[in-house]
Structures are given as structure tokens and as C-alpha cells.
Design an enzyme around this catalytic site. Sequence first.
Site, PDB file in Angstrom:
ATOM      1  N   CYS A 178       0.545  -0.597   0.262  1.00 57.90           N
ATOM      2  CA  CYS A 178      -0.029  -0.115   0.359  1.00 57.90           C
ATOM      3  C   CYS A 178       0.815   1.255  -0.014  1.00 57.90           C
ATOM      4  O   CYS A 178       0.880   1.701   1.112  1.00 57.90           O
ATOM      5  CB  CYS A 178      -0.582  -0.233   1.394  1.00 57.90           C
ATOM      6  SG  CYS A 178      -2.529   1.250   1.089  1.00 57.90           S
ATOM      7  N   CYS A 358      -5.249   1.626  -4.830  1.00 66.27           N
ATOM      8  CA  CYS A 358      -4.836   2.642  -3.571  1.00 66.27           C
ATOM      9  C   CYS A 358      -5.936   4.007  -2.936  1.00 66.27           C
ATOM     10  O   CYS A 358      -6.424   4.923  -3.648  1.00 66.27           O
ATOM     11  CB  CYS A 358      -3.566   3.248  -3.902  1.00 66.27           C
ATOM     12  SG  CYS A 358      -2.918   3.010  -2.526  1.00 66.27           S
TER      13      CYS A 358
END
Length: 424
Positions: A178, A358
Site C-alpha cells: 500500500c 489505493c
Amino acid sequence: MTSDNSAEPSSADSAAASEQFDVVVIGGGSGGISVSASILKRDSALRLAIIEPSSKHCYQPAWTLVGGGAYDVAKTVKATSEVIPQGATWLQSAAKRVDASARQIELEDGRVVGYQQLVVAPGLRLAWEKIDGVEETLGKNGVTSNYRLDLAPYTWKLVQSLENGTAIFTQPPMPIKCAGAPQKALYLSCDYWRHQGVASSIDVEFALAGAALFGVADFVPTLQSYIERYNAALLFNQNLVAVDGPNQKAIFEVTNAAGEKERVEKHFDMLHVVPPQVAPDFIKESGLGNAAGWVDVDPDTLRHTQFDDIFALGDCIGTSNAKTAAAARKQSVVVAENLLAARNGTSLPAHYDGYGACPLTVERGKVVLAEFGYNGKLLPTFPLDPKVPRKLNWWMKTELLPFIYWNGMLKGREWLTRVKIDKK
């Protein structure tokens, strides 16, 4: 490539293994559980085992929300026993070594497990040891990280208590899982301070080891506007290498335009650390890794480049996609389809386009839903401009995606997993 992966192991191999399975999955995280569920959904008769040492299974994408006071940390954890798919065998240990030629896995507890096909999905390892002194001070002295379950609530505690001083947010060299998480911590913190009326009394720095705010250029202008809104100093080519917790000092290795490095010491009142991240050691030691240690797979089919009975997915693979749970959601379908096709001796029909997502929480109540594939190609799920922060995306981040994770992805219900599959 090795020989046909549907062949039975030799009697000698079987004798050495304490247990024998059709398919063994290393890892019980997002990738391992979802791919196991998808495989068993397609063929419930398979003898499938999941190797996973942890008794807890976590929904890590919500930890940045926990650190921003927008999510209950208890809702991010379930017992591993609750998420093991029906029909799978859970081997509660860690993989120590894979012998790909013998189709065997040595476990940390001494057992040897045999397989016909192997899926490697152990995730990655947080390499805290690469930052001198940080492990001793995590969770105290103003040092925290949303990358750990026990620390995300401490982040929120620090955010609430800080009324003046210096807050530093770090981002290590890529790859990390991430890639937006380091700045999401900053945005949610700054948004809170802005609403509390203390933002003008807090100096905020975002120190990145790299030279870009985000890896996909299309999203940089929007994110840059939020950096400016929060009056945060954006500092490139600064890598955190040491922390002196008791004295609240952070040491960065700073690289100048000429490539020269120097160490710079900074005082902090709050330090949000994102650790360097590496592949588990057994991958390289087992001959499954590339030069950097990540599992060496074909980026299209997710099959190993040397062993045709091995597939891999999730954070451990050496492909260029973003390491996110959303990536694993689509990779699990690709691996399930291709593993069973290989088992049947047919060509691999499923193709992975590098999709990752994301959801960038730029403020409380608004999210930029960045969805993209290989080479930064935008791959939006919905017909909306993905660069615009939206309340709808916040609802998806906080409500819809956790629901899909627990009730869809981990159970083999393949919602929002459209991938290219060749027609037979």
C-alpha cells in the site's frame, strides 16, 4: 519448466513427507485465503492445505483509518480459524524451506509436507531492523506506525494529543505494501488538526526516500494540492535510518542532486514510521526468488518462471503492480483459473493486468480512488474521474470494501474481480 505438474509424486517423495496434498498454499493472509477459497470453489474435491502460523487474520487496509480515528481496530481482526475455507486443512506453522524439485515444504515445526501444486502467498516482512533503534521505541516517545495492529490506535492517541510541535511522516524505498499508506496517515492527521484549530502550531514534514509523491503521475496534482492545503513540507530523497526515541530525534540519510549522501538529525514530537519491506527469507533460500528476493513469476499468468507446478500472488511476488489487497483480490482468480488449467494439462486462460487499488484518504469523508495497472495505466471500476476526491469513495473505503473482503473475497465469492479469461 519442470515436467507436467499434474503427475503424482514419486513413492520416495511421499515417504519423506508426513502429509501429502494436491495443492498447498503458503500463507493465510489476504492472498492465501482468497486463492484457497477460489480454488476449492472450482474443485471442492481437492486436498488443499494452508500453511499459516498466526492465529489472527487481519484486514490491514483499515489500519490507516484506525490511526485517523475513523475505524474500530477490533473490526480489523478475526481468528484465523474463522476464515479458513471449508474443505481446507490448516497447518499452523511457518514455511522454512521449499524443495521444488522434490515438491516438498519443510515447516518450522519440523514437519515435511508434499504437494502436487504449490501456491506461494506469504506476504512480505516488515524489516524494522533496517532502522537503528526504532523497535525499542515503537509505541512510546511519540513513535508509531499504522503498519502494525497494536500501534495504529497509538497513532490516533498521538494525533489527538498533539497541539504544537513537529510531526514527521516517513516513507521508505519501494516496494512497500500500500504505497499510499504513508501519506494517508499524514492526510488524516492534518485534517484532524485543521478541524481542531491547531494546524498552524504544528510543523508537518513528509520525508520520502524516493523522488515522487506517488508512482502514478495522473494522481500527483490532486495529492500535491492536499500537501499544500495542509502546509506540509514535502522532502524527497530522505530515508529514515535511525531513531533515538527518548530524545525524540530521527536520523535521515539525505541524497543530494549530485548523489552524495549525508546524515541529517531532526527533532520530532510525533514520528509516523513506515518500515522498509522485504520478501520472506525462505523464498530466495528455496530458489524461488529473483535477484531482489521476490517470487519470480510471469507477470501475466502468475506462474513461476522456472517451476510449472508453482504459482504465486500477493505482496511476495516480483511483479511491478502495487502491493495491495485489491491486487490480491484479482490475482486470486487468475491463479485459481490457471492452476486448475495446468492441472488439467491445458493452456493457462487467465491474465493479470497488474490491477491494484489505493483508496487515498485525503481528508475525513473524502477519498481519491486510485485504480491502476501495469505501467500506471488507469483502470477505474466506475465511470467517474478517478482523480477527484469523493464522499462515495469514503463510503466504499469504510463500509463496502471491508464487507466485500470478509464476505466475498475470503469466501470465494469473486465480486469486483473482472479479469481477462480466454474462451475455450
